[in-house]
Design a protein around this motif. Structure first.
Motif, PDB file in Angstrom:
ATOM      1  N   GLY A  55      44.233  43.675  43.136  1.00  0.00           N
ATOM      2  CA  GLY A  55      43.115  42.765  42.929  1.00  0.00           C
ATOM      3  C   GLY A  55      43.585  41.501  42.245  1.00  0.00           C
ATOM      4  O   GLY A  55      44.709  41.431  41.733  1.00  0.00           O
ATOM      5  N   LEU A  56      42.734  40.512  42.240  1.00  0.00           N
ATOM      6  CA  LEU A  56      43.037  39.249  41.577  1.00  0.00           C
ATOM      7  C   LEU A  56      41.750  38.488  41.337  1.00  0.00           C
ATOM      8  O   LEU A  56      40.705  38.833  41.883  1.00  0.00           O
ATOM      9  N   HIS A  57      41.835  37.450  40.536  1.00  0.00           N
ATOM     10  CA  HIS A  57      40.729  36.516  40.307  1.00  0.00           C
ATOM     11  C   HIS A  57      41.187  35.148  40.789  1.00  0.00           C
ATOM     12  O   HIS A  57      42.351  34.790  40.619  1.00  0.00           O
ATOM     13  N   VAL A  58      40.275  34.424  41.379  1.00  0.00           N
ATOM     14  CA  VAL A  58      40.571  33.047  41.776  1.00  0.00           C
ATOM     15  C   VAL A  58      39.362  32.187  41.409  1.00  0.00           C
ATOM     16  O   VAL A  58      38.217  32.623  41.571  1.00  0.00           O
ATOM     17  N   PHE A  59      39.622  31.011  40.883  1.00  0.00           N
ATOM     18  CA  PHE A  59      38.529  30.110  40.556  1.00  0.00           C
ATOM     19  C   PHE A  59      37.862  29.634  41.837  1.00  0.00           C
ATOM     20  O   PHE A  59      38.531  29.346  42.838  1.00  0.00           O
ATOM     21  N   ALA A  81      43.856  28.317  47.384  1.00  0.00           N
ATOM     22  CA  ALA A  81      44.217  29.680  46.996  1.00  0.00           C
ATOM     23  C   ALA A  81      43.283  30.696  47.640  1.00  0.00           C
ATOM     24  O   ALA A  81      43.735  31.741  48.126  1.00  0.00           O
ATOM     25  N   ARG A  82      41.990  30.412  47.659  1.00  0.00           N
ATOM     26  CA  ARG A  82      41.039  31.357  48.263  1.00  0.00           C
ATOM     27  C   ARG A  82      41.382  31.592  49.737  1.00  0.00           C
ATOM     28  O   ARG A  82      41.328  32.721  50.216  1.00  0.00           O
ATOM     29  N   ASN A  83      41.730  30.538  50.444  1.00  0.00           N
ATOM     30  CA  ASN A  83      42.100  30.683  51.840  1.00  0.00           C
ATOM     31  C   ASN A  83      43.377  31.507  51.981  1.00  0.00           C
ATOM     32  O   ASN A  83      43.485  32.369  52.858  1.00  0.00           O
ATOM     33  N   LEU A  84      44.361  31.255  51.121  1.00  0.00           N
ATOM     34  CA  LEU A  84      45.597  32.038  51.144  1.00  0.00           C
ATOM     35  C   LEU A  84      45.278  33.517  50.978  1.00  0.00           C
ATOM     36  O   LEU A  84      45.739  34.359  51.755  1.00  0.00           O
ATOM     37  N   TYR A  85      44.479  33.858  49.967  1.00  0.00           N
ATOM     38  CA  TYR A  85      44.182  35.261  49.704  1.00  0.00           C
ATOM     39  C   TYR A  85      43.410  35.892  50.861  1.00  0.00           C
ATOM     40  O   TYR A  85      43.708  37.015  51.273  1.00  0.00           O
ATOM     41  N   ARG A  86      42.436  35.173  51.404  1.00  0.00           N
ATOM     42  CA  ARG A  86      41.672  35.713  52.544  1.00  0.00           C
ATOM     43  C   ARG A  86      42.594  35.998  53.730  1.00  0.00           C
ATOM     44  O   ARG A  86      42.506  37.061  54.350  1.00  0.00           O
ATOM     45  N   VAL A 128      39.750  40.457  50.184  1.00  0.00           N
ATOM     46  CA  VAL A 128      38.343  40.166  50.437  1.00  0.00           C
ATOM     47  C   VAL A 128      37.649  39.844  49.115  1.00  0.00           C
ATOM     48  O   VAL A 128      37.981  40.412  48.081  1.00  0.00           O
ATOM     49  N   GLU A 129      36.718  38.929  49.175  1.00  0.00           N
ATOM     50  CA  GLU A 129      35.953  38.589  47.978  1.00  0.00           C
ATOM     51  C   GLU A 129      35.007  39.739  47.670  1.00  0.00           C
ATOM     52  O   GLU A 129      34.298  40.225  48.543  1.00  0.00           O
ATOM     53  N   THR A 130      34.999  40.154  46.395  1.00  0.00           N
ATOM     54  CA  THR A 130      34.151  41.263  45.989  1.00  0.00           C
ATOM     55  C   THR A 130      32.994  40.820  45.108  1.00  0.00           C
ATOM     56  O   THR A 130      31.974  41.493  45.062  1.00  0.00           O
ATOM     57  N   ASP A 131      33.136  39.725  44.394  1.00  0.00           N
ATOM     58  CA  ASP A 131      32.086  39.190  43.534  1.00  0.00           C
ATOM     59  C   ASP A 131      32.167  37.673  43.594  1.00  0.00           C
ATOM     60  O   ASP A 131      33.261  37.126  43.647  1.00  0.00           O
ATOM     61  N   VAL A 132      31.031  37.042  43.548  1.00  0.00           N
ATOM     62  CA  VAL A 132      31.010  35.585  43.496  1.00  0.00           C
ATOM     63  C   VAL A 132      29.996  35.178  42.431  1.00  0.00           C
ATOM     64  O   VAL A 132      28.827  35.552  42.533  1.00  0.00           O
ATOM     65  N   ASN A 133      30.445  34.494  41.406  1.00  0.00           N
ATOM     66  CA  ASN A 133      29.554  33.958  40.391  1.00  0.00           C
ATOM     67  C   ASN A 133      29.261  32.511  40.743  1.00  0.00           C
ATOM     68  O   ASN A 133      30.159  31.775  41.158  1.00  0.00           O
ATOM     69  N   MET A 134      28.018  32.112  40.587  1.00  0.00           N
ATOM     70  CA  MET A 134      27.641  30.726  40.880  1.00  0.00           C
ATOM     71  C   MET A 134      26.798  30.199  39.726  1.00  0.00           C
ATOM     72  O   MET A 134      26.208  30.983  38.977  1.00  0.00           O
TER      73      MET A 134
END
Length: 156
Positions: free
Chosen positions: A125-129, A135-140, A145-151
């Motif tokens: 797992g990891l966290h990305v801002f 970075a998000r595109n690299l990880y995807r 897969v994104e598991t949580d999204v804070n807005m």
């Protein structure tokens, strides 16, 4: 394309100084922390996560080394909760600015997989801002897969 080699104590100290400043700046940039005191808060967070620095049990620091034998970045990984069980967490991955865009980040993520398995972990797992689209595109595209999204929505 890369190997993950144990980091030297000197490289660890250089990375730590830069990482503390960078984490504070990221938290301020996304509005999670006020600028005043951010670096001190970051320092405290690192001290909590790494009470024994480089020797903190379960935490691994690797230089990302390219085929030419040049260190092009740093990878810090370890337990999210239990050492060697459940999730191996990428606490930080940083490819040097001059080496970005050459596939080193993706190669480091791939190189970590057998290491994490050998250490007993079932997943990574990891966290990305949220504002870090590169970075998000690299990880995807590397299978994360994104598991949580804070807005949030600022009202000022």
């Amino acid at each position: 394309m890369v190997t993950l080699e144990p980091i030297s104590p000197e490289a660890f100290e250089r990375w730590r100084t830069v990482a503390i400043r960078g984490y504070a700046a990221d938290k301020v940039r996304v509005g999670a922390w006020p600028a005043e005191g951010a670096e001190e808060r970051s320092e405290r967070d690192f001290a909590t996560l790494l009470p024994d620095g480089l020797a903190t049990p379960g935490h691994h620091f690797r230089s990302i080394v390219n085929d030419a034998g040049v260190a092009v970045g740093v990878l810090w990984f370890g337990p999210l909760r239990e050492i060697g069980r459940g999730m191996c967490f990428i606490w930080d991955i940083e490819v040097d600015a001059k080496a970005r865009g050459r596939g080193y980040g993706r190669a480091a993520l791939l190189a970590l997989e057998p290491v994490a398995r050998d250490l007993g972990y079932d997943e990574i797992g990891l966290h990305v801002f949220g504002d870090n689209e590169i970075a998000r595109n690299l990880y995807r595209t590397a299978g994360y897969v994104e598991t949580d999204v804070n807005m949030r929505k600022p009202l000022r």
